[in-house]
Design a protein around this motif. Sequence first.
Motif, PDB file in Angstrom:
ATOM      1  N   LEU A   6      16.688  12.518 -18.327  1.00 34.27           N
ATOM      2  CA  LEU A   6      16.581  13.408 -17.181  1.00 34.27           C
ATOM      3  C   LEU A   6      16.387  12.521 -15.961  1.00 34.27           C
ATOM      4  CD1 LEU A   6      16.246  16.280 -15.980  1.00 34.27           C
ATOM      5  CD2 LEU A   6      13.806  16.080 -16.479  1.00 34.27           C
ATOM      6  N   HIS A   7      17.172  12.752 -14.934  1.00 34.30           N
ATOM      7  CA  HIS A   7      17.115  11.971 -13.705  1.00 34.30           C
ATOM      8  C   HIS A   7      16.604  12.881 -12.596  1.00 34.30           C
ATOM      9  CE1 HIS A   7      18.410   8.861 -10.858  1.00 34.30           C
ATOM     10  NE2 HIS A   7      18.761   9.870 -10.088  1.00 34.30           N
ATOM     11  N   ILE A   8      15.507  12.497 -11.955  1.00 36.85           N
ATOM     12  CA  ILE A   8      14.900  13.316 -10.911  1.00 36.85           C
ATOM     13  C   ILE A   8      14.717  12.466  -9.665  1.00 36.85           C
ATOM     14  CG2 ILE A   8      12.886  14.681 -10.248  1.00 36.85           C
ATOM     15  CD1 ILE A   8      12.356  15.176 -13.190  1.00 36.85           C
ATOM     16  N   CYS A   9      15.052  13.041  -8.523  1.00 39.25           N
ATOM     17  CA  CYS A   9      14.801  12.378  -7.243  1.00 39.25           C
ATOM     18  C   CYS A   9      13.435  12.819  -6.729  1.00 39.25           C
ATOM     19  CB  CYS A   9      15.882  12.740  -6.229  1.00 39.25           C
ATOM     20  SG  CYS A   9      17.493  12.060  -6.641  1.00 39.25           S
ATOM     21  N   VAL A  10      12.626  11.850  -6.304  1.00 40.51           N
ATOM     22  CA  VAL A  10      11.262  12.105  -5.833  1.00 40.51           C
ATOM     23  C   VAL A  10      11.015  11.313  -4.554  1.00 40.51           C
ATOM     24  CG1 VAL A  10      10.390  12.577  -8.164  1.00 40.51           C
ATOM     25  CG2 VAL A  10      10.285  10.259  -7.254  1.00 40.51           C
ATOM     26  N   GLN A  11      10.014  11.711  -3.779  1.00 41.46           N
ATOM     27  CA  GLN A  11       9.708  10.999  -2.545  1.00 41.46           C
ATOM     28  C   GLN A  11       9.044   9.650  -2.804  1.00 41.46           C
ATOM     29  OE1 GLN A  11       7.508  13.773  -0.041  1.00 41.46           O
ATOM     30  NE2 GLN A  11       9.289  13.739   1.295  1.00 41.46           N
ATOM     31  N   ASP A  12       8.136   9.598  -3.757  1.00 43.77           N
ATOM     32  CA  ASP A  12       7.367   8.383  -4.015  1.00 43.77           C
ATOM     33  C   ASP A  12       7.509   8.015  -5.487  1.00 43.77           C
ATOM     34  OD1 ASP A  12       5.410   6.418  -4.429  1.00 43.77           O
ATOM     35  OD2 ASP A  12       3.998   7.357  -3.039  1.00 43.77           O
ATOM     36  N   VAL A  13       8.456   7.132  -5.776  1.00 49.16           N
ATOM     37  CA  VAL A  13       8.759   6.763  -7.157  1.00 49.16           C
ATOM     38  C   VAL A  13       7.532   6.163  -7.846  1.00 49.16           C
ATOM     39  CG1 VAL A  13      10.164   5.230  -8.609  1.00 49.16           C
ATOM     40  CG2 VAL A  13      11.225   6.503  -6.732  1.00 49.16           C
ATOM     41  N   ALA A  14       6.802   5.302  -7.171  1.00 52.37           N
ATOM     42  CA  ALA A  14       5.630   4.659  -7.786  1.00 52.37           C
ATOM     43  C   ALA A  14       4.559   5.681  -8.142  1.00 52.37           C
ATOM     44  CB  ALA A  14       5.069   3.585  -6.859  1.00 52.37           C
ATOM     45  N   ALA A  15       4.278   6.624  -7.240  1.00 57.61           N
ATOM     46  CA  ALA A  15       3.242   7.636  -7.500  1.00 57.61           C
ATOM     47  C   ALA A  15       3.638   8.563  -8.642  1.00 57.61           C
ATOM     48  CB  ALA A  15       2.967   8.444  -6.233  1.00 57.61           C
TER      49      ALA A  15
END
Length: 123
Positions: A6-15
């Motif tokens: 599953l590939h999800i785009c997020v604002q803060d990858v590290a968090a």
Amino acid sequence: MQLNHLHICVQDVAAVSSFFVNHFGFNLRETRGRNGFAILKGDTGFVLTLMRLPSEVASEHAYPPMFHVGFLVADEALLESTRASLVIAGCDPSAIEHMRGSRRFYCKAPGGLLIEVGHEPEA
């Protein structure tokens, strides 16, 4: 056919990576591009990839209504301990709901991604 990832785009990858590692047992396999992309692997072998959300997409409009990622846990004790760890981490999970014989709760990952955690007893 088997679901690969599953590939999800997020604002803060590290968090968000830390959220899945700390609360859902994923292992961080790789990061690329100054925390712009991460590959995580779950204990069942499931792969979750996270990519930085384009800056022109506002966080509150990043996901359609009702879009969420759902997890099943093995028993009610694990459901309750997962919720407790999220409370301690300040993630503000919902109360545990009873729905059609199952129990579940919801919380938001950093950036607003909705997460469902549930337990469904054997029929």
